[in-house]
Scaffold this active site. Structure first.
Site, mmCIF file in Angstrom:
data_model
loop_
_atom_site.group_PDB
_atom_site.id
_atom_site.type_symbol
_atom_site.label_atom_id
_atom_site.label_comp_id
_atom_site.label_asym_id
_atom_site.label_seq_id
_atom_site.Cartn_x
_atom_site.Cartn_y
_atom_site.Cartn_z
ATOM 1 N N HIS A 171 -3.537 -5.579 0.906
ATOM 2 C CA HIS A 171 -2.841 -5.889 2.151
ATOM 3 C C HIS A 171 -2.765 -7.381 2.417
ATOM 4 C CE1 HIS A 171 -2.518 -1.829 4.066
ATOM 5 N NE2 HIS A 171 -3.478 -1.542 3.196
ATOM 6 N N GLU A 182 -0.893 -8.811 4.540
ATOM 7 C CA GLU A 182 -0.697 -9.063 5.971
ATOM 8 C C GLU A 182 -2.027 -9.104 6.715
ATOM 9 O OE1 GLU A 182 -0.677 -6.260 4.595
ATOM 10 O OE2 GLU A 182 -0.940 -4.567 5.967
ATOM 11 N N CYS A 186 0.834 -1.201 0.000
ATOM 12 C CA CYS A 186 0.000 0.000 0.000
ATOM 13 C C CYS A 186 0.875 1.261 0.000
ATOM 14 C CB CYS A 186 -0.977 -0.051 1.171
ATOM 15 S SG CYS A 186 -2.422 0.989 0.966
#
Lengths: 80, 223
Positions: free
Chosen positions: B194, B196, B86
């Protein structure tokens, strides 16, 4: 001292969504014939010595403007 | 595996990235402050998401001048793995480690949603565990995710197979629906979604886990 003014604009052909949003509000205000509203950024600063073209290029390319999507114009004026 | 996670002023996904590596992948995390002028011995450096420098002036524009970018550039030059998520992707692009630039989302909305991505290139250290053309789900959360590159640059990017992830439905107006790209050497990856945030079923999906696992298994990670 030298006063440096710069205007940063999106390159022609790059869609300016902020400009588009403001343009639609202007139309709502009654300015139905408004077209091509584009937003730029203005920055001013003072330098102790007159900047060379090379120096302005360094400041412009990468910090004040992203050359992939933006153009930058400088004006320099001596000031007391 | 030793994974460095950089914190810039305004980074806010550093803890989530560290959690994915430490608690899910069970590898070592080395927290890095943006003013560090050297890197310890690392296998992977993560530039996490957030709003570094408040996205002032231009997203990612200020962070690229942080001292840590110098050792990161050298690390990347030597083949070290670098992952920009990002805002991290935006910083990599401003820093010239990846080509292109970012603009505000085409429909003026901040997009915060799960999206479908197509894995375009599974032959990178980050995507080996995905199948070619596989459609996966990852969350996005960004207001300036519209990826831009001129026609000539795009031709080169596509020709070199540097497009790694593409949006199935273009959420932000990115050229060629590009969601993630890598450099020519394939050791630097930037993506707007994202990974994660989707390493644990509890959070709604685990399609991000294989990205980290691929990096872990990659020979480049143990150079």
């Amino acid at each position: 001292m030298w006063r440096v003014k710069a205007t940063v604009k999106l390159k022609d052909g790059v869609l300016d969504v902020q400009g588009r949003a403001i343009e639609s509000v202007m139309k709502q205000m009654g300015y139905t014939d408004v077209q091509d509203l584009r937003i730029g950024k203005h920055v001013e600063f003072l330098l102790g010595s007159e900047p060379s073209v090379a120096k302005l290029k360094e400041i412009g390319d990468g910090l004040l403007a992203n050359p992939v999507i933006e153009t930058i114009e400088f004006s320099v004026q001596g000031e007391k | 595996m030793k994974v460095g996670v950089v914190t810039f002023p305004g980074s806010n996904c550093d803890a989530d990235s560290a959690h994915a590596v430490e608690d899910v992948l069970r590898e070592d995390v080395v927290p890095l402050w943006h003013e560090a002028d050297a890197l310890p011995s690392l296998d992977l450096v993560i530039l996490p998401g957030g709003f570094t420098y408040g996205d002032y002036w231009r997203t990612g524009a200020m962070a690229k001048f942080s001292p840590i970018l110098k050792p990161i550039r050298e690390f990347a030059k030597e083949g070290g793995l670098v992952l920009g998520i990002c805002n991290g992707f935006q910083i990599l692009v401003e820093a010239g480690l990846l080509p292109g630039a970012f603009l505000k989302n085409v429909d003026q909305h901040f997009v915060c949603d799960w999206v479908s991505l197509r894995v375009e290139n599974p032959a990178t250290p980050f995507t080996r565990l995905y199948r070619p053309g596989e459609v996966i789900r990852m969350p996005v959360a960004h207001g300036e995710g519209r990826y831009y590159l001129d026609e000539a640059g795009l031709k080169t990017l596509e020709l070199n197979q540097q497009v790694v992830f593409r949006y199935v439905d273009n959420v932000n107006g990115s050229v060629n629906s590009i969601a993630g790209i890598c450099n020519f050497g394939k050791n630097v990856l930037g993506l707007m979604p994202h990974p994660e945030r989707c390493c644990e079923a509890l959070l709604g999906g685990i399609d991000g886990l294989r990205l980290f696992q691929s990096a872990k298994e990659s020979p480049a990670a143990h150079a």
